[in-house]
Design an enzyme around this catalytic site. Structure first.
Site: not given
Ligand code: SF4
Ligand SMILES: Cc1cc2nc3c(=O)[nH]c(=O)nc-3n(C[C@H](O)[C@H](O)[C@H](O)COP(=O)(O)O)c2cc1C
Length: 641
Positions: A169, A338, A389
């Site tokens: 940036y 995540c 699911a």
């Molecule tokens: S979308 Fe995928 S990469 Fe992004 S925070 Fe959620 S699990 Fe993590």
């Protein structure tokens, strides 16, 4: 016990209760038509403050309308932003967190069609549009905009600001020789290229007073030709310390770099830690590290080994706002992980959509969810299918207090996702399945394996509702010669489940995500692989970040990719097809792996006619799509009953 991670740390004149920082994320929601923050953004942050993080940053705080990175980011360029910011600070700071704003100007990486930058050189990737070089008077005005914005943050009650000097940036554009070819006092030498940054710091200090802490996010490496490098950061860091900066936050990458700022699941954890570690040798002020630091024990080891003083988390706190508190209590298995897919978060925002998360559909909906009431009547829910699911729905129903039974035809849970997790570099997909399994265990949800949905079962458990999460399977296309070929004809599911051997030379039919990860899986075993894609682009359903790493792997594995393919016919040991206006004949192949369309599996839907119990379809059983829909539909159905 994570004693180091949860020890306090001084940041300028402030004390953070722990060493976890929620990094700035331009989430692209939660502002009104004037880019003033709304309840949606406030509740997103309140939820994360409740989760126990020590420091937290609002992302994408725009210092000038002409430098807005994305359309729906909070503005700091007009005093009109202050009342809403004040309200946000008051509500967030009720939860013992240091709250700051990252101030930024997008420069040539802004989404706007007309952009400004140190020099009229377009960004190498992601954004398009015209780029104009800034006049000297404009540079000075922009430095002053940073100062005014910081003053507004202080007046709104924020504890600190962070300057966005990283990721390509505007500030980074001044620093880096590849984006700054000016010949005046703002270009050329190291001193000239860093002048803009120091003028910003001085302007902020004049307007906020020197005791208002300023942090800086800086790249340890741009990972691009003729970019900013670690040696430059090491040279700059002590100068920033001398200028009174409170902390340094070391990241990496720009648009178009070889290592991505927001790396996908293919990248090793802690991919930028070595950069912070080196910078830390040259300053006394706290150094923050970031980048795929996923497990709490890893964060603890980074701090105890002296590689950084704080650890920043981005996506992990999208996936689970309560990560810090769960980590502090040692409840690691309860952290919703995540999976590094980049799809719900960065891929969405760069498409100018609101940011979300594949594994946590609650992102951006916190303001709606907070008033949700528990159901007035608890029911018995029978879920058919223990893929993602089904597991996600079971968890959500059980959290609401319903009695849940899951029946799964196969011996194992996980569905097609557990097969996808077998592909090289994609093992983290299993993390979300394991999370669901453990949650269901803790919630007392019964999973009956090797059990198909039946009327007897519906009656036995006295189900009030049946959720069909029975998934999908690969479709066999009708193509001349395909069923007559002497090659082994298999599906991607057969291959990934290890059911079918395919020989040495393989044709994969389909260039979507499953086709490509199957190709990678085979190439990784030393096979010669050709992918024939009848569509015009590859793996459109993947995030561009994730796809980038997969394409790099396919290149290394010498996988040959064809798109816009029109197949004439399959032969005994190969295929004749047209691509790029050329007719190509391949011979000497052992197998064809079908990996094109998926069809929903819905046989069990016939049972609905024989009972008064209501049936609902979710996930691939409703329509085959990616994981994001599976999990969000699962949670939606549970929330709606
Ligand atoms: S979308 Fe995928 S990469 Fe992004 S925070 Fe959620 S699990 Fe993590
Ligand atoms: C949706 C999204 C938006 C982001 N926006 C910003 C931003 O505005 N400023 C910034 O410095 N980094 C931004 N990042 C990068 C993160 O702060 C962080 O450096 C990156 O995600 C790597 O850390 P992680 O692996 O813990 O997610 C963004 C990341 C995501 C996922």
């Amino acid at each position: 016990m994570l004693t180091r991670l949860f020890s306090p740390i001084r940041i300028g004149n402030l004390t953070s209760k722990n060493r976890l920082l929620m990094s700035a994320m331009s989430i692209n929601f939660g502002v009104d038509e004037n880019c003033c923050v709304t309840d949606q953004l406030v509740e997103y942050f309140v939820e994360r403050a409740k989760g126990g993080v020590g420091m937290m940053l609002v992302g994408g705080g725009s210092v000038h309308p002409g430098g807005q990175e994305l359309p729906d980011l909070p503005q700091m360029y007009n005093d009109s932003c202050i009342p809403a910011l004040k309200d946000m600070v008051q509500r967030v700071k009720a939860y013992d967190v240091l709250f700051g704003v990252q101030l930024m100007h997008g420069g040539r990486q802004s989404y706007l069609p007309q952009k400004v930058a140190p020099s009229a050189i377009p960004a190498p990737a992601v954004v398009k549009g015209e780029v104009r070089a800034l006049e000297i008077a404009e540079i000075k005005e922009l430095a002053s905009c940073f100062g005014d914005s910081a003053r507004r943050c202080r007046d709104s009650g924020f504890d600190f600001v962070e300057l966005h000097g990283a990721h390509g940036y505007l500030i980074n554009q001044f620093l880096a020789p590849n984006s700054n070819i000016r010949t005046d006092e703002y270009g050329g030498s190291f001193e000239n290229r860093s002048r803009f940054l120091f003028e910003i710091i001085e302007d902020i200090q004049t307007k906020t007073g020197k005791d208002f802490p300023i942090g800086i996010r800086i790249n340890g490496n741009d990972y691009i030709e003729n970019g900013w490098e670690l040696k430059d950061t090491v040279r700059l860091a002590p100068l920033l310390e001398k200028a009174g900066i409170a902390y340094l936050h070391v990241s990496g990458g720009v648009y178009g770099s070889t290592e991505l700022t927001i790396p996908s699941m293919y990248t090793p954890h802690g991919c930028f830690v070595h950069l912070a570690e080196e910078v830390k040798k040259h300053v006394q002020i706290p150094v923050v590290t970031v980048g795929r630091i996923k497990y709490p024990e890893h964060a603890e080891s980074i701090i105890s080994e002296g590689k950084a003083d704080m650890v920043a988390f981005g996506r992990s706190f999208l996936a689970d706002p309560y990560y810090p508190e769960k980590a502090r209590k040692g409840e690691f298995a309860k952290i919703r992980p995540c999976i590094g897919c980049c799809l719900g978060c960065i891929h969405a925002v760069l498409a100018k959509e609101p940011g979300s998360c594949v594994v946590n559909p609650g992102v951006g909906r916190e303001y709606k969810l907070k008033d949700e009431k528990l159901p007035s009547r608890l029911q018995t829910i029978l879920i058919a299918g223990a893929g993602p699911a089904g597991l996600a729905a079971a968890r959500q129903f059980a959290l609401k207090g319903h009695k849940v039974v899951v029946c799964e035809k196969k011996q194992d849970s996980g569905g097609l996702l557990s097969l996808a997790a077998k592909a090289p570099g994609r093992g983290e997909l299993d993390d979300i399945l394991n999370f669901f399994r453990k949650e269901l265990d803790a919630l007392g949800v019964e999973i009956r394996h090797n059990t198909e949905l039946s009327l007897d079962l519906i009656h036995e458990i006295q189900a009030d509702q049946v959720i069909l999460a029975t998934g999908s399977m690969p479709d066999m296309p009708v193509i001349k010669g395909l069923f007559q070929t002497k090659m082994n004809l298999v599906t991607n599911v057969d291959v990934m489940s290890g059911k079918e051997a395919v020989g040495k030379n393989v044709i994969v039919l389909g260039g979507g995500m499953t086709g490509l990860i199957t190709a990678d899986f085979l190439a990784d075993q030393g096979k010669k692989v050709v992918v024939l894609n009848r569509k015009k682009s590859f793996a459109e359903e993947m995030s561009s970040n994730d796809r980038y790493y997969l394409r790099e792997r396919l290149k290394k594995g010498k996988v040959v990719l064809y798109k816009n393919v029109s197949i004439r016919q399959f032969t005994d040991d190969g295929v004749v097809f047209k691509a790029n206006g050329e007719e190509i004949t391949f011979t000497g192949f052992d197998a064809v792996v079908i990996s094109e369309k998926q069809s929903s599996i819905r046989d069990a839907k016939d049972l609905e006619k024989m009972t008064s119990v209501k049936f609902h379809l979710i996930g691939d059983a409703k329509s085959p799509r990616h994981l994001m829909y599976c999990i969000s539909e699962a949670e939606e159905i549970a929330d709606s009953i």
